[in-house]
Design an enzyme around this catalytic site. Structure first.
Site, PDB file in Angstrom:
ATOM      1  N   LYS A 242       2.130  -3.397   7.288  1.00 49.50           N
ATOM      2  CA  LYS A 242       2.397  -3.577   5.852  1.00 49.50           C
ATOM      3  C   LYS A 242       3.846  -3.175   5.548  1.00 49.50           C
ATOM      4  O   LYS A 242       4.520  -3.824   4.738  1.00 49.50           O
ATOM      5  CB  LYS A 242       1.437  -2.731   5.003  1.00 49.50           C
ATOM      6  CG  LYS A 242      -0.008  -3.188   5.025  1.00 49.50           C
ATOM      7  CD  LYS A 242      -0.244  -4.576   4.435  1.00 49.50           C
ATOM      8  CE  LYS A 242      -0.092  -4.641   2.952  1.00 49.50           C
ATOM      9  NZ  LYS A 242      -0.516  -5.975   2.410  1.00 49.50           N
TER      10      LYS A 242
ATOM     11  N   THR B  91       0.818  -1.209   0.000  1.00 52.38           N
ATOM     12  CA  THR B  91       0.000   0.000   0.000  1.00 52.38           C
ATOM     13  C   THR B  91       0.857   1.267   0.000  1.00 52.38           C
ATOM     14  O   THR B  91       2.001   1.246   0.493  1.00 52.38           O
ATOM     15  CB  THR B  91      -0.903  -0.010   1.249  1.00 52.38           C
ATOM     16  OG1 THR B  91      -1.510   1.274   1.403  1.00 52.38           O
ATOM     17  CG2 THR B  91      -0.121  -0.298   2.531  1.00 52.38           C
ATOM     18  N   ASP B  92       0.285   2.357  -0.475  1.00 51.56           N
ATOM     19  CA  ASP B  92       0.990   3.649  -0.400  1.00 51.56           C
ATOM     20  C   ASP B  92       1.042   4.171   1.034  1.00 51.56           C
ATOM     21  O   ASP B  92       1.787   5.102   1.335  1.00 51.56           O
ATOM     22  CB  ASP B  92       0.325   4.682  -1.338  1.00 51.56           C
ATOM     23  CG  ASP B  92      -1.129   4.967  -1.005  1.00 51.56           C
ATOM     24  OD1 ASP B  92      -1.686   4.346  -0.085  1.00 51.56           O
ATOM     25  OD2 ASP B  92      -1.722   5.835  -1.683  1.00 51.56           O
ATOM     26  N   GLU B  93       0.244   3.572   1.939  1.00 52.58           N
ATOM     27  CA  GLU B  93       0.211   4.076   3.322  1.00 52.58           C
ATOM     28  C   GLU B  93       1.540   3.886   4.041  1.00 52.58           C
ATOM     29  O   GLU B  93       1.791   4.522   5.058  1.00 52.58           O
ATOM     30  CB  GLU B  93      -0.907   3.395   4.122  1.00 52.58           C
ATOM     31  CG  GLU B  93      -2.252   3.689   3.549  1.00 52.58           C
ATOM     32  CD  GLU B  93      -3.397   3.475   4.524  1.00 52.58           C
ATOM     33  OE1 GLU B  93      -3.152   3.309   5.735  1.00 52.58           O
ATOM     34  OE2 GLU B  93      -4.539   3.471   4.065  1.00 52.58           O
TER      35      GLU B  93
ATOM     36  N   TYR C 104      -1.928  -0.590  10.996  1.00 55.70           N
ATOM     37  CA  TYR C 104      -2.073  -1.253   9.698  1.00 55.70           C
ATOM     38  C   TYR C 104      -0.872  -0.957   8.798  1.00 55.70           C
ATOM     39  O   TYR C 104      -0.203  -1.865   8.290  1.00 55.70           O
ATOM     40  CB  TYR C 104      -3.370  -0.809   9.003  1.00 55.70           C
ATOM     41  CG  TYR C 104      -3.384  -1.117   7.512  1.00 55.70           C
ATOM     42  CD1 TYR C 104      -3.487  -2.433   7.052  1.00 55.70           C
ATOM     43  CD2 TYR C 104      -3.281  -0.094   6.558  1.00 55.70           C
ATOM     44  CE1 TYR C 104      -3.469  -2.719   5.683  1.00 55.70           C
ATOM     45  CE2 TYR C 104      -3.268  -0.375   5.201  1.00 55.70           C
ATOM     46  CZ  TYR C 104      -3.364  -1.686   4.763  1.00 55.70           C
ATOM     47  OH  TYR C 104      -3.347  -1.964   3.423  1.00 55.70           O
TER      48      TYR C 104
HETATM   49  P1  NAD Z   1      -9.873  -7.400   2.118  1.00 55.24           P
HETATM   50  O1  NAD Z   1      -9.856  -7.076   3.563  1.00 55.24           O
HETATM   51  O2  NAD Z   1     -11.070  -7.113   1.307  1.00 55.24           O
HETATM   52  O3  NAD Z   1      -9.534  -8.955   1.920  1.00 55.24           O
HETATM   53  C1  NAD Z   1      -8.522  -9.599   2.634  1.00 55.24           C
HETATM   54  C2  NAD Z   1      -8.677 -11.097   2.374  1.00 55.24           C
HETATM   55  O4  NAD Z   1      -7.621 -11.768   3.082  1.00 55.24           O
HETATM   56  C3  NAD Z   1      -9.981 -11.685   2.887  1.00 55.24           C
HETATM   57  O5  NAD Z   1     -10.532 -12.559   1.930  1.00 55.24           O
HETATM   58  C4  NAD Z   1      -9.579 -12.431   4.140  1.00 55.24           C
HETATM   59  O6  NAD Z   1     -10.411 -13.549   4.422  1.00 55.24           O
HETATM   60  C5  NAD Z   1      -8.165 -12.863   3.788  1.00 55.24           C
HETATM   61  N1  NAD Z   1      -7.341 -13.103   4.982  1.00 55.24           N
HETATM   62  C6  NAD Z   1      -7.195 -12.287   6.051  1.00 55.24           C
HETATM   63  N2  NAD Z   1      -6.384 -12.855   6.963  1.00 55.24           N
HETATM   64  C7  NAD Z   1      -5.996 -14.054   6.441  1.00 55.24           C
HETATM   65  C8  NAD Z   1      -5.156 -15.097   6.905  1.00 55.24           C
HETATM   66  N3  NAD Z   1      -4.542 -15.020   8.090  1.00 55.24           N
HETATM   67  N4  NAD Z   1      -4.976 -16.169   6.122  1.00 55.24           N
HETATM   68  C9  NAD Z   1      -5.594 -16.262   4.896  1.00 55.24           C
HETATM   69  N5  NAD Z   1      -6.417 -15.312   4.431  1.00 55.24           N
HETATM   70  C10 NAD Z   1      -6.608 -14.209   5.188  1.00 55.24           C
HETATM   71  O7  NAD Z   1      -8.584  -6.675   1.524  1.00 55.24           O
HETATM   72  P2  NAD Z   1      -8.386  -5.939   0.128  1.00 55.24           P
HETATM   73  O8  NAD Z   1      -8.914  -4.568   0.230  1.00 55.24           O
HETATM   74  O9  NAD Z   1      -8.817  -6.833  -0.942  1.00 55.24           O
HETATM   75  O10 NAD Z   1      -6.789  -5.821   0.121  1.00 55.24           O
HETATM   76  C11 NAD Z   1      -5.987  -6.856  -0.432  1.00 55.24           C
HETATM   77  C12 NAD Z   1      -4.523  -6.477  -0.274  1.00 55.24           C
HETATM   78  O11 NAD Z   1      -4.277  -5.238  -0.922  1.00 55.24           O
HETATM   79  C13 NAD Z   1      -4.079  -6.276   1.174  1.00 55.24           C
HETATM   80  O12 NAD Z   1      -2.773  -6.802   1.296  1.00 55.24           O
HETATM   81  C14 NAD Z   1      -4.078  -4.769   1.366  1.00 55.24           C
HETATM   82  O13 NAD Z   1      -3.129  -4.392   2.332  1.00 55.24           O
HETATM   83  C15 NAD Z   1      -3.675  -4.318  -0.013  1.00 55.24           C
HETATM   84  N6  NAD Z   1      -4.148  -2.984  -0.391  1.00 55.24           N
HETATM   85  C16 NAD Z   1      -5.488  -2.696  -0.391  1.00 55.24           C
HETATM   86  C17 NAD Z   1      -5.926  -1.458  -0.818  1.00 55.24           C
HETATM   87  C18 NAD Z   1      -7.392  -1.077  -0.845  1.00 55.24           C
HETATM   88  O14 NAD Z   1      -7.702   0.066  -1.144  1.00 55.24           O
HETATM   89  N7  NAD Z   1      -8.299  -1.979  -0.567  1.00 55.24           N
HETATM   90  C19 NAD Z   1      -4.990  -0.492  -1.230  1.00 55.24           C
HETATM   91  C20 NAD Z   1      -3.631  -0.806  -1.167  1.00 55.24           C
HETATM   92  C21 NAD Z   1      -3.220  -2.054  -0.785  1.00 55.24           C
HETATM   93  O1  DAU Z   2      -4.115   3.921   0.454  1.00 55.08           O
HETATM   94  C1  DAU Z   2      -4.316   2.551   0.403  1.00 55.08           C
HETATM   95  C2  DAU Z   2      -5.158   2.107   1.570  1.00 55.08           C
HETATM   96  O2  DAU Z   2      -6.464   2.587   1.327  1.00 55.08           O
HETATM   97  C3  DAU Z   2      -5.162   0.611   1.774  1.00 55.08           C
HETATM   98  O3  DAU Z   2      -3.881   0.174   2.099  1.00 55.08           O
HETATM   99  C4  DAU Z   2      -6.151   0.198   2.859  1.00 55.08           C
HETATM  100  O4  DAU Z   2      -6.233  -1.213   2.916  1.00 55.08           O
HETATM  101  C5  DAU Z   2      -7.500   0.772   2.539  1.00 55.08           C
HETATM  102  O5  DAU Z   2      -8.387   0.504   3.601  1.00 55.08           O
HETATM  103  C6  DAU Z   2      -7.410   2.283   2.316  1.00 55.08           C
HETATM  104  O6  DAU Z   2      -7.112   2.998   3.532  1.00 55.08           O
HETATM  105  P1  DAU Z   2      -7.850   4.366   3.923  1.00 55.08           P
HETATM  106  O7  DAU Z   2      -7.773   4.537   5.371  1.00 55.08           O
HETATM  107  O8  DAU Z   2      -7.382   5.479   3.071  1.00 55.08           O
HETATM  108  O9  DAU Z   2      -9.349   3.972   3.421  1.00 55.08           O
HETATM  109  P2  DAU Z   2     -10.782   4.195   4.079  1.00 55.08           P
HETATM  110  O10 DAU Z   2     -11.780   3.793   3.042  1.00 55.08           O
HETATM  111  O11 DAU Z   2     -10.888   3.582   5.411  1.00 55.08           O
HETATM  112  O12 DAU Z   2     -10.837   5.766   4.250  1.00 55.08           O
HETATM  113  C7  DAU Z   2     -10.697   6.636   3.138  1.00 55.08           C
HETATM  114  C8  DAU Z   2     -10.744   8.058   3.655  1.00 55.08           C
HETATM  115  O13 DAU Z   2     -12.078   8.334   4.116  1.00 55.08           O
HETATM  116  C9  DAU Z   2      -9.842   8.323   4.840  1.00 55.08           C
HETATM  117  O14 DAU Z   2      -9.354   9.649   4.776  1.00 55.08           O
HETATM  118  C10 DAU Z   2     -10.763   8.186   6.046  1.00 55.08           C
HETATM  119  C11 DAU Z   2     -12.096   8.690   5.508  1.00 55.08           C
HETATM  120  N1  DAU Z   2     -13.304   8.057   6.098  1.00 55.08           N
HETATM  121  C12 DAU Z   2     -13.364   6.704   6.139  1.00 55.08           C
HETATM  122  C13 DAU Z   2     -14.474   6.078   6.682  1.00 55.08           C
HETATM  123  C14 DAU Z   2     -14.531   4.561   6.746  1.00 55.08           C
HETATM  124  C15 DAU Z   2     -14.340   8.860   6.548  1.00 55.08           C
HETATM  125  O15 DAU Z   2     -14.294  10.099   6.477  1.00 55.08           O
HETATM  126  N2  DAU Z   2     -15.440   8.217   7.073  1.00 55.08           N
HETATM  127  C16 DAU Z   2     -15.537   6.864   7.174  1.00 55.08           C
HETATM  128  O16 DAU Z   2     -16.569   6.373   7.712  1.00 55.08           O
END
Ligand code: NAD
Ligand code: DAU
Length: 337
Positions: free
Chosen positions: A154, A123-125, A150
């Site tokens: 990562k 992630t970019d975080e 988190y």
């Molecule tokens: P998600 O939370 O939707 O899905 C995570 C999946 O991993 C689920 O199916 C869960 O059952 C599985 N999982 C969790 N713990 C596990 C374990 N111990 N063993 C096996 N499976 C397990 O996540 P996502 O949003 O699809 O993100 C996927 C990946 O991308 C993550 O590594 C996350 O850090 C990264 N990522 C997500 C975003 C985003 O915006 N969603 C952005 C940047 C990076």
């Molecule tokens: O940047 C990549 C990341 O993006 C991933 O690594 C994470 O897995 C993914 O969850 C996401 O993180 P964020 O914290 O940026 O996403 P989230 O959707 O939780 O929040 C997006 C923005 O919105 C953030 O500034 C917080 C704000 N927010 C979020 C929620 C859930 C609100 O204002 N209200 C809310 O209820």
């Protein structure tokens, strides 16, 4: 290719499994997923009987199981993680376990089984937070500065993955991407939470002043980026993947969703800010563009409309998820909302 996808029942993983099986008719996929609250096999219903696809329910922290499923695999695509920042603030332990220990167990098994590519989704975080009203962006050389449990977990996993390349020669690649959106996203994240709350007749909680900026990446664009990195990316390298180039605040994103759903601004409610809330993310994706020819394909407004339509058309998918465990989480996170 014979792929092992971890976390393939989650949001991005499921989109990736469907994308890959459709695009590469000779490849096979094993999907190892523990099915935590975020894992959902409904996402993969259309491929459940596909002979090239196999689901294994299990934990990436189980070395015996991980070694078993790694046999005969040439490519690992590692998505499995605890992924929600707010949950990492409420209870960090599982983030340490899954994101760090789980990644280490996969790396050991990949080394032992001589996989040809270990691709780690990050992630970019991990880069921390940018200032508002400043044009700087994250790129592959930005120093790590994670600020939530988190992102710290990562970051630790990224360091381990890179260490296995430098120390043991495990052929790895890493992608650090921005906020994904699209179908199958669990309704705890901003965009699906906003859409489904409105569809349920509930207000949308905005953290702090709502001026935080995220860099929105459509999940299918992300899948194409991973595909290119796995096939043509340079071993040992990191690629940053992002979406829009114009800054957009959370408030603006929510207002766009309200407009699509014909609602006014009385549907949003300002709530207490997230502790340590990163102000801004923005990605410079010129490396993947110049080296692999990748770029996001469509305009954010169009993709947002498409995403809203998906949630409108798939009400049962998210209504079921918003029960039980979710209700408990929502109460704890949003108190008396
Ligand atoms: P998600 O939370 O939707 O899905 C995570 C999946 O991993 C689920 O199916 C869960 O059952 C599985 N999982 C969790 N713990 C596990 C374990 N111990 N063993 C096996 N499976 C397990 O996540 P996502 O949003 O699809 O993100 C996927 C990946 O991308 C993550 O590594 C996350 O850090 C990264 N990522 C997500 C975003 C985003 O915006 N969603 C952005 C940047 C990076
Ligand atoms: O940047 C990549 C990341 O993006 C991933 O690594 C994470 O897995 C993914 O969850 C996401 O993180 P964020 O914290 O940026 O996403 P989230 O959707 O939780 O929040 C997006 C923005 O919105 C953030 O500034 C917080 C704000 N927010 C979020 C929620 C859930 C609100 O204002 N209200 C809310 O209820």
């Amino acid at each position: 290719m014979n792929l092992l996808v971890t976390g393939g029942a989650g949001f991005i993983g499921a989109n990736f499994v469907l994308y890959w099986l459709n695009k590469y008719p000779k490849d096979t996929i094993i999907n190892l997923d523990e099915l935590t609250y975020a894992g959902n096999l409904e996402n993969l219903k259309t491929v459940e009987t596909n002979p090239r696809y196999k689901f294994v329910k299990g934990d990436i922290c189980n070395p015996k199981l991980v070694n078993q499923v790694m046999e005969g695999i040439d490519t690992v695509c590692h998505f499995a993680a605890e992924s929600h920042v707010d949950r990492s603030i409420l209870s960090p332990s599982t983030f340490i376990e899954t994101n760090i220990v789980g990644t280490h167990i996969l790396l050991e098994a990949a080394l032992k089984n001589k996989v040809k590519r270990f691709h780690h989704i990050s992630t970019d975080e991990v880069f921390g937070s940018l200032e508002l009203n400043n044009s700087s962006k994250f790129d592959e050389r930005t120093p790590y500065n994670p600020r939530s449990p988190y992102s710290a977990s990562k970051a630790a996993s990224d360091h381990l993955v890179r260490a296995y390349w430098f120390t043991y020669g495990l052929p790895i690649t890493i992608s650090n991407c921005s906020n994904n959106f699209g179908r199958f996203q669990f309704p705890e994240k901003l965009i699906p939470l906003a859409i489904t709350n409105i569809l349920e007749g509930k207000k949308v909680p905005v953290y702090g002043d709502g001026l935080h900026v995220r860099d929105w990446l459509f999940v299918e664009d992300h899948c194409r980026a991973i595909d290119l990195i796995i096939r043509d990316g340079k071993v040992g390298e990191t690629y940053c993947v992002g979406g829009l180039t114009k800054d957009i605040s959370n408030l603006e994103v929510i207002k766009k969703i309200l407009k699509i759903l014909n609602k006014d601004e009385s549907w949003l409610v300002f709530v207490k800010d997230r502790p340590g809330h990163d102000r801004k993310y923005s990605i410079d994706w010129s490396k993947i563009k110049n080296e692999l020819g990748w770029h996001p394909e469509e305009d954010f407004d169009l993709l947002l409309e498409k995403t809203v339509s998906w949630y409108k058309d798939n009400r049962n998918w998210w209504l079921r998820l918003k029960k039980a465990e979710y209700e408990k989480y929502y109460k704890e996170q949003y108190k008396n909302l």
